[in-house]
Scaffold this active site. Structure first.
Site, PDB file in Angstrom:
ATOM      1  N   GLU A   5       0.628  -1.080  -0.009  1.00  0.00           N
ATOM      2  CA  GLU A   5      -0.191  -0.360   0.127  1.00  0.00           C
ATOM      3  C   GLU A   5       0.450   1.453  -0.126  1.00  0.00           C
ATOM      4  O   GLU A   5       1.780   1.312   1.359  1.00  0.00           O
ATOM      5  CB  GLU A   5      -0.980   0.077   1.612  1.00  0.00           C
ATOM      6  CG  GLU A   5      -1.750   0.369   0.973  1.00  0.00           C
ATOM      7  CD  GLU A   5      -2.064   1.921   1.340  1.00  0.00           C
ATOM      8  OE1 GLU A   5      -1.726   2.992   0.813  1.00  0.00           O
ATOM      9  OE2 GLU A   5      -2.568   2.059   2.937  1.00  0.00           O
TER      10      GLU A   5
ATOM     11  N   CYS B  73      -2.327   8.541   2.936  1.00  0.00           N
ATOM     12  CA  CYS B  73      -1.838   8.761   1.538  1.00  0.00           C
ATOM     13  C   CYS B  73      -2.851   8.639  -0.004  1.00  0.00           C
ATOM     14  O   CYS B  73      -3.020   8.657  -0.712  1.00  0.00           O
ATOM     15  CB  CYS B  73      -0.989   7.285   1.631  1.00  0.00           C
ATOM     16  SG  CYS B  73      -2.350   6.009   2.044  1.00  0.00           S
TER      17      CYS B  73
HETATM   18  C1  SIN Z   1      -2.813   5.963   4.803  1.00  0.00           C
HETATM   19  O1  SIN Z   1      -2.378   6.824   4.616  1.00  0.00           O
HETATM   20  O2  SIN Z   1      -2.434   5.646   4.561  1.00  0.00           O
HETATM   21  C2  SIN Z   1      -4.398   4.968   5.431  1.00  0.00           C
HETATM   22  C3  SIN Z   1      -5.299   6.057   5.079  1.00  0.00           C
HETATM   23  C4  SIN Z   1      -6.439   5.862   5.513  1.00  0.00           C
HETATM   24  O3  SIN Z   1      -6.919   4.230   6.150  1.00  0.00           O
HETATM   25  O4  SIN Z   1      -8.091   6.441   5.339  1.00  0.00           O
END
Ligand code: SIN
Length: 494
Positions: A263, A297
């Site tokens: 991810e 992210c």
């Molecule tokens: C992340 O920023 O890696 C996860 C964001 C989310 O779960 O909303």
């Protein structure tokens, strides 16, 4: 000076621990080494965390290898579900303490931190239920008298590497499905925010996860943690972090052919069409851009607005941005916490400078506030953004809303897809045909239509292109920790 945890108002002070969990024992690093964890809203040392070496990873992996075999063969799926349910309940019972620890180490406001603990707990209850739904199949065989069946088996020892921006939820989103499947885990928590992981792991043990199945090995020693990518007894690596590090880990994992979930980075577009409900579009953009001070992210990175509503949308967005209140996450009136460290502030600052040097117009924000001690940057809005600017091709990971103008749907789609990333995207329109047409054309793993909030335990989370692969949460999240074994039973007609 290191702060005294008793002053933080924790009810259960034992949750705030600086040690690692290796082969069933909470311990400091045998070398005595520690690293400093900095509180981002003050730049003070919050605590010194145990800094483990390569040997600790080897011991943890060996123990986890024995652990998963015992755990998966001695528990039913229902029993594993019950342990997860207990873990969920303990997280909720300790929610306030966990939120304080999270806010201290990450800087998130208490409201956001409580939200993240609930979000973290939601993955545990989701996978408590999914544990019992690991169905196999029977398949008509082409051989007379034979039947083909499939079983979902646990992959084995899972290496878990998580980021600092969701110190709790990224742990449970990976670890809960691993336990549900019957796997064991060796976790390298983020060195910026190791304490949420440690606290959650204490509760996991209390819930009944065997101590041979959960290992927490904090370290700043990059070489040591690479054992999770190279050790032959690690069957799977689940990583959330940058695309660059993801690629490096993938190469290392190829030698032992590990299963992977990646991810990685994003560059999410938000498209505001001519017919959008502007209140909804502004609200959704605020959530997707400024959640966790812009450090997720899935945060909006490029805001594409139809020229006919550009100024109206911008004015309304600015009005909301100017109401955000910066400060320590623990202060009740604060709505935006700090960034994680000095490098994060420098990146936002450099994106703003670059945009302004290339013709962008600063509409609000645009500097480091002088009245605050921590790693802060003012929530900022820039109009006149173009594809020549850094913000258009590099994820800011901070509170900069860069607004681009477009005239046609084709142009918006072309701009939105013009990135090597494909994690999240958002668009706002009230026309049902536009919604279906554009939803199919945007290249990303997750889309929010008329909403800026897409993260939930039931929603498959993951990307395409250089944002990685694999899906977390949802009914797909469990199968990331299982392999399919086919069993052919032959000659049953004899
Ligand atoms: C992340 O920023 O890696 C996860 C964001 C989310 O779960 O909303």
């Amino acid at each position: 000076m290191v702060m005294d945890p008793k002053t933080f108002g924790l009810h259960n002070v034992s949750l705030f621990d600086f040690r690692g969990l290796v082969a069933g024992v909470w311990k400091p690093a045998p070398s005595g080494k520690t690293f400093d964890v900095i509180e981002p809203s003050t730049k003070r040392i919050l605590a010194k965390c145990a800094d483990f070496d390569r040997e600790a990873f080897t011991i943890a992996i060996e123990s986890a290898h024995v652990g998963y075999q015992e755990y998966s063969s001695s528990t039913t799926a229902k029993e594993r579900g019950a342990i997860l349910r207990k873990w969920h309940d303990l997280i909720i019972e300790n929610l306030e303490d966990l939120a304080i620890i999270l806010s201290l180490e990450n800087g998130k406001t208490l409201i956001e931190a409580r939200g993240e603990i609930n979000y973290a707990a939601s993955f545990v209850s989701w996978f408590a239920e999914e544990a019992t739904r690991a169905y196999g199949e029977t398949i008509p065989s082409s051989y007379r008298g034979a039947t083909v069946m499939t079983f979902r088996e646990p992959v084995g020892v899972c290496g878990i590497i998580t980021p600092w921006n969701f110190p709790a939820a990224m742990i449970t989103r990976k670890v809960a499905p691993a336990f549900a499947a019957g796997c064991s885990v060796v976790i390298k928590p983020p060195s910026e925010t190791p304490f949420s992981c440690i606290a959650l792991s204490k509760l996991a043990l209390q819930a009944g996860i065997p101590s041979s199945c959960i290992h927490v090995v904090p370290t700043k020693d990059r070489e040591a943690s690479l054992q999770l990518a190279t050790h032959p007894k690690v069957a799977k690596l689940s990583f959330t972090g940058s695309t660059g590090v993801g690629k490096m880990l993938m190469k290392l994992c190829s030698d032992t052919m590990k299963r992977l979930s990646m991810e990685l980075g994003g560059n999410a577009p938000v498209i505001v069409f001519q017919d959008a409900d502007l209140d909804c579009a502004v609200e959704g953009t605020m959530i997707s851009k400024f959640r966790s001070s812009g450090q997720t992210c899935v945060c909006a990175n490029r805001i594409l607005v139809h020229t006919s509503v550009l100024e109206e949308f911008t004015q309304r967005l600015i009005a909301k941005v100017e109401r955000l209140k910066l400060g320590s996450g623990l202060s009740p009136e604060v709505t935006q916490g700090p960034l994680v460290n000095a490098a994060a502030v420098a990146k936002v600052s450099s994106h703003v400078k670059d945009a302004l040097s290339k013709g962008g117009l600063l509409r609000t924000g645009g500097k480091v506030p002088q009245h605050l001690d921590g790693f802060f940057y003012e929530p900022t809005v820039i109009t006149g953004a173009t594809t020549a600017m850094e913000v258009s091709y590099d994820e800011t990971f901070g509170p900069l809303a860069a607004i681009f103008a477009f005239d046609t749907e084709e142009e918006a789609i072309q701009l939105a897809n013009a990135t090597e990333y494909g994690l999240a995207g958002y668009f706002f329109s009230q026309d049902v045909n536009t919604i279906f047409r554009v939803a199919r054309k945007l290249q990303c793993g997750m889309l929010g239509v008329n909403t800026g909030l897409i993260s939930a335990s039931e929603n498959p989370f993951g990307g395409i292109k250089e944002s990685g692969f694999g899906r977390e949460g949802s009914r797909y999240g469990l199968s990331e920790y299982q392999y399919i074994k086919s069993v052919t039973i032959g000659n049953t007609e004899k």
